[in-house]
Design a protein around this motif. Structure first.
Motif, PDB file in Angstrom:
ATOM      1  N   SER A 262       6.100   8.440  -6.302  1.00  0.00           N
ATOM      2  CA  SER A 262       5.927   7.625  -5.099  1.00  0.00           C
ATOM      3  C   SER A 262       4.971   8.256  -4.095  1.00  0.00           C
ATOM      4  O   SER A 262       4.803   7.735  -2.991  1.00  0.00           O
ATOM      5  CB  SER A 262       7.286   7.411  -4.426  1.00  0.00           C
ATOM      6  N   GLN A 263       4.328   9.356  -4.459  1.00  0.00           N
ATOM      7  CA  GLN A 263       3.394  10.006  -3.546  1.00  0.00           C
ATOM      8  C   GLN A 263       2.147   9.138  -3.330  1.00  0.00           C
ATOM      9  O   GLN A 263       1.715   8.420  -4.226  1.00  0.00           O
ATOM     10  CB  GLN A 263       2.966  11.371  -4.099  1.00  0.00           C
ATOM     11  N   THR A 264       1.593   9.229  -2.129  1.00  0.00           N
ATOM     12  CA  THR A 264       0.341   8.552  -1.826  1.00  0.00           C
ATOM     13  C   THR A 264      -0.621   9.531  -1.165  1.00  0.00           C
ATOM     14  O   THR A 264      -0.205  10.585  -0.678  1.00  0.00           O
ATOM     15  CB  THR A 264       0.552   7.352  -0.875  1.00  0.00           C
ATOM     16  N   GLN A 265      -1.883   9.176  -1.182  1.00  0.00           N
ATOM     17  CA  GLN A 265      -2.910  10.024  -0.591  1.00  0.00           C
ATOM     18  C   GLN A 265      -3.808   9.178   0.301  1.00  0.00           C
ATOM     19  O   GLN A 265      -4.351   8.144  -0.133  1.00  0.00           O
ATOM     20  CB  GLN A 265      -3.749  10.688  -1.682  1.00  0.00           C
ATOM     21  N   ASP A 266      -3.961   9.595   1.562  1.00  0.00           N
ATOM     22  CA  ASP A 266      -4.916   8.939   2.447  1.00  0.00           C
ATOM     23  C   ASP A 266      -6.323   9.427   2.112  1.00  0.00           C
ATOM     24  O   ASP A 266      -6.556  10.631   1.983  1.00  0.00           O
ATOM     25  CB  ASP A 266      -4.602   9.256   3.908  1.00  0.00           C
ATOM     26  N   VAL A 267      -7.248   8.488   1.997  1.00  0.00           N
ATOM     27  CA  VAL A 267      -8.627   8.820   1.632  1.00  0.00           C
ATOM     28  C   VAL A 267      -9.565   8.183   2.660  1.00  0.00           C
ATOM     29  O   VAL A 267      -9.382   7.023   3.063  1.00  0.00           O
ATOM     30  CB  VAL A 267      -8.982   8.313   0.217  1.00  0.00           C
ATOM     31  N   SER A 268     -10.571   8.938   3.074  1.00  0.00           N
ATOM     32  CA  SER A 268     -11.588   8.431   3.987  1.00  0.00           C
ATOM     33  C   SER A 268     -12.950   8.501   3.302  1.00  0.00           C
ATOM     34  O   SER A 268     -13.343   9.556   2.802  1.00  0.00           O
ATOM     35  CB  SER A 268     -11.607   9.253   5.283  1.00  0.00           C
ATOM     36  N   ILE A 269     -13.637   7.373   3.259  1.00  0.00           N
ATOM     37  CA  ILE A 269     -14.968   7.284   2.661  1.00  0.00           C
ATOM     38  C   ILE A 269     -15.907   6.718   3.716  1.00  0.00           C
ATOM     39  O   ILE A 269     -15.678   5.623   4.241  1.00  0.00           O
ATOM     40  CB  ILE A 269     -14.962   6.389   1.410  1.00  0.00           C
ATOM     41  N   CYS A 270     -16.976   7.457   4.040  1.00  0.00           N
ATOM     42  CA  CYS A 270     -17.837   7.072   5.147  1.00  0.00           C
ATOM     43  C   CYS A 270     -19.317   7.176   4.792  1.00  0.00           C
ATOM     44  O   CYS A 270     -19.701   7.958   3.917  1.00  0.00           O
ATOM     45  CB  CYS A 270     -17.604   7.963   6.375  1.00  0.00           C
ATOM     46  N   ILE A 271     -20.116   6.413   5.500  1.00  0.00           N
ATOM     47  CA  ILE A 271     -21.564   6.598   5.544  1.00  0.00           C
ATOM     48  C   ILE A 271     -21.940   6.753   7.010  1.00  0.00           C
ATOM     49  O   ILE A 271     -21.752   5.834   7.813  1.00  0.00           O
ATOM     50  CB  ILE A 271     -22.331   5.417   4.924  1.00  0.00           C
ATOM     51  N   TYR A 272     -22.433   7.946   7.352  1.00  0.00           N
ATOM     52  CA  TYR A 272     -22.861   8.231   8.720  1.00  0.00           C
ATOM     53  C   TYR A 272     -24.383   8.248   8.844  1.00  0.00           C
ATOM     54  O   TYR A 272     -24.935   7.891   9.879  1.00  0.00           O
ATOM     55  CB  TYR A 272     -22.300   9.575   9.195  1.00  0.00           C
ATOM     56  N   THR A 273     -25.063   8.695   7.794  1.00  0.00           N
ATOM     57  CA  THR A 273     -26.525   8.754   7.795  1.00  0.00           C
ATOM     58  C   THR A 273     -27.036   8.166   6.483  1.00  0.00           C
ATOM     59  O   THR A 273     -26.340   8.195   5.466  1.00  0.00           O
ATOM     60  CB  THR A 273     -27.036  10.199   7.919  1.00  0.00           C
ATOM     61  N   GLY A 274     -28.251   7.652   6.523  1.00  0.00           N
ATOM     62  CA  GLY A 274     -28.855   7.134   5.301  1.00  0.00           C
ATOM     63  C   GLY A 274     -28.330   5.792   4.852  1.00  0.00           C
ATOM     64  O   GLY A 274     -28.548   5.393   3.709  1.00  0.00           O
ATOM     65  N   GLY A 275     -27.629   5.088   5.743  1.00  0.00           N
ATOM     66  CA  GLY A 275     -27.137   3.774   5.381  1.00  0.00           C
ATOM     67  C   GLY A 275     -28.265   2.777   5.169  1.00  0.00           C
ATOM     68  O   GLY A 275     -29.367   2.941   5.690  1.00  0.00           O
ATOM     69  N   LYS A 276     -27.999   1.731   4.401  1.00  0.00           N
ATOM     70  CA  LYS A 276     -29.006   0.719   4.085  1.00  0.00           C
ATOM     71  C   LYS A 276     -28.697  -0.583   4.814  1.00  0.00           C
ATOM     72  O   LYS A 276     -27.576  -1.096   4.727  1.00  0.00           O
ATOM     73  CB  LYS A 276     -29.036   0.453   2.574  1.00  0.00           C
ATOM     74  N   PRO A 277     -29.668  -1.127   5.555  1.00  0.00           N
ATOM     75  CA  PRO A 277     -29.436  -2.422   6.208  1.00  0.00           C
ATOM     76  C   PRO A 277     -29.112  -3.489   5.177  1.00  0.00           C
ATOM     77  O   PRO A 277     -29.622  -3.463   4.054  1.00  0.00           O
ATOM     78  CB  PRO A 277     -30.766  -2.712   6.902  1.00  0.00           C
ATOM     79  N   PRO A 278     -28.256  -4.433   5.525  1.00  0.00           N
ATOM     80  CA  PRO A 278     -27.891  -5.489   4.572  1.00  0.00           C
ATOM     81  C   PRO A 278     -29.064  -6.408   4.289  1.00  0.00           C
ATOM     82  O   PRO A 278     -29.922  -6.638   5.151  1.00  0.00           O
ATOM     83  CB  PRO A 278     -26.766  -6.247   5.296  1.00  0.00           C
ATOM     84  N   ALA A 279     -29.110  -6.929   3.080  1.00  0.00           N
ATOM     85  CA  ALA A 279     -30.151  -7.887   2.715  1.00  0.00           C
ATOM     86  C   ALA A 279     -29.931  -9.187   3.477  1.00  0.00           C
ATOM     87  O   ALA A 279     -28.798  -9.537   3.838  1.00  0.00           O
ATOM     88  CB  ALA A 279     -30.123  -8.142   1.212  1.00  0.00           C
ATOM     89  N   VAL A 280     -31.014  -9.907   3.725  1.00  0.00           N
ATOM     90  CA  VAL A 280     -30.909 -11.192   4.413  1.00  0.00           C
ATOM     91  C   VAL A 280     -30.200 -12.189   3.508  1.00  0.00           C
ATOM     92  O   VAL A 280     -30.560 -12.360   2.339  1.00  0.00           O
ATOM     93  CB  VAL A 280     -32.299 -11.725   4.802  1.00  0.00           C
ATOM     94  N   ALA A 281     -29.178 -12.828   4.050  1.00  0.00           N
ATOM     95  CA  ALA A 281     -28.423 -13.834   3.306  1.00  0.00           C
ATOM     96  C   ALA A 281     -28.813 -15.221   3.783  1.00  0.00           C
ATOM     97  O   ALA A 281     -29.359 -15.395   4.877  1.00  0.00           O
ATOM     98  CB  ALA A 281     -26.919 -13.618   3.504  1.00  0.00           C
TER      99      ALA A 281
END
Length: 284
Positions: free
Chosen positions: A149-168
């Motif tokens: 029943s154990q769980t693990q908190d996980v953090s996944i981030c992008i702080y630099t080098g992110g990509k702008p979203p494509a035009v929809a």
């Protein structure tokens, strides 16, 4: 008595009809503006729609993070989006169906939003990564193990080098472009316009808006009027998009009297999501 009521009613109707027909009863600019159907900016050059703006319920978006191979399960997952190019998971919690300790494993489809082709710049707790492979799949394997029943908190981030979203494409699950209106006019050659872009997507999507200067002026003043003639030859410039995160300049192309623009600043105006409205302005 009934005859008197009928005669009186007929006289009232006649007075109203005469007032509507008389020129000058309603101000010229008011009448011209309100007698014309609203002009809404489309998403392709020269396309204008008078259909009402939808007010949809945001649909569930695809999830780029899934359980990896083995017994890992995702117990909870939310997102904290700081901008179109910076974000973190919020409340990501993983579990396992294994009764013995095993490393937790996650898969990220980096081609999906909000990653938009970029890999995470921070993962906590410590983990090893493999990929992304040719399909854009990045595998994350925790260096600690969990069981039962154990769980693990996980953090996944992008702080630099992110990509702008494509035009929809505009739509009820992405964004809609509202009508553009004249907000000021000095009576000669200077005028400003304003319109809005409203988001409906869980993740940021790039947007584009097309403004037909001729159609805006015709809807407001009517073709051939002095105001129309004063302004139709004046180019629109100083394009800005302003939203909850600030403002930025827009990249705009022109073909005759038709202008097509989208946000060019990754922090401010390159995307919109549910709950955000970008205000677009320009002046002659």
């Amino acid at each position: 008595m009934k005859r008197w009521i009928l005669i009186t009613a007929a006289l009232v109707v006649g007075v109203i009809a005469a007032a509507v027909a008389l020129p000058g009863v309603v101000g010229t600019s008011y009448a011209a503006w309100n007698a014309t159907a609203p002009v809404a900016a489309g998403v392709s050059a020269g396309t204008w729609s008078a259909t009402p703006t939808p007010t949809p319920t945001p649909p569930a978006s695809g999830n780029p993070i899934t359980s990896g191979s083995g017994p890992t399960t995702i117990v909870a997952l939310n997102w904290q989006l700081s901008s179109p190019v910076q974000f973190c998971t919020s409340g990501l919690k993983v579990g396992t169906t294994s009764s013995t300790p095993v490393p937790w494993v996650l898969r990220i489809d980096t081609k999906q939003a909000p990653f938009n082709g970029a890999a995470p710049t921070q993962i906590e707790p410590t983990a090893t990564t493999t990929g992304p492979n040719a399909s854009g799949i990045l595998t994350i394997t925790g260096q600690n193990s969990i069981s039962g029943s154990q769980t693990q908190d996980v953090s996944i981030c992008i702080y630099t080098g992110g990509k702008p979203p494509a035009v929809a494409a505009a739509g009820s699950s992405t964004y809609t472009v509202g009508s553009f209106e004249i907000t000021s006019y000095n009576g000669f050659d200077y005028a400003c316009i304003r319109g809005t872009v409203t988001g409906y997507s869980q993740f940021y999507v790039g947007w584009t808006a097309t403004i037909d200067w001729d159609a805006v002026l015709a809807a407001k003043y009517g073709r051939g009027t002095t105001a129309y003639q004063n302004l139709i030859a004046k180019p629109l410039g100083s394009w800005l998009a302003t939203g909850p995160r600030g403002g930025g300049t827009m990249a705009v192309t022109r073909s005759g009297n038709v202008y097509t623009g989208s946000g060019s600043d990754g922090w401010t105006s390159s995307g919109t999501k549910v709950g955000e409205t970008q205000v677009v302005t320009a002046c002659t």
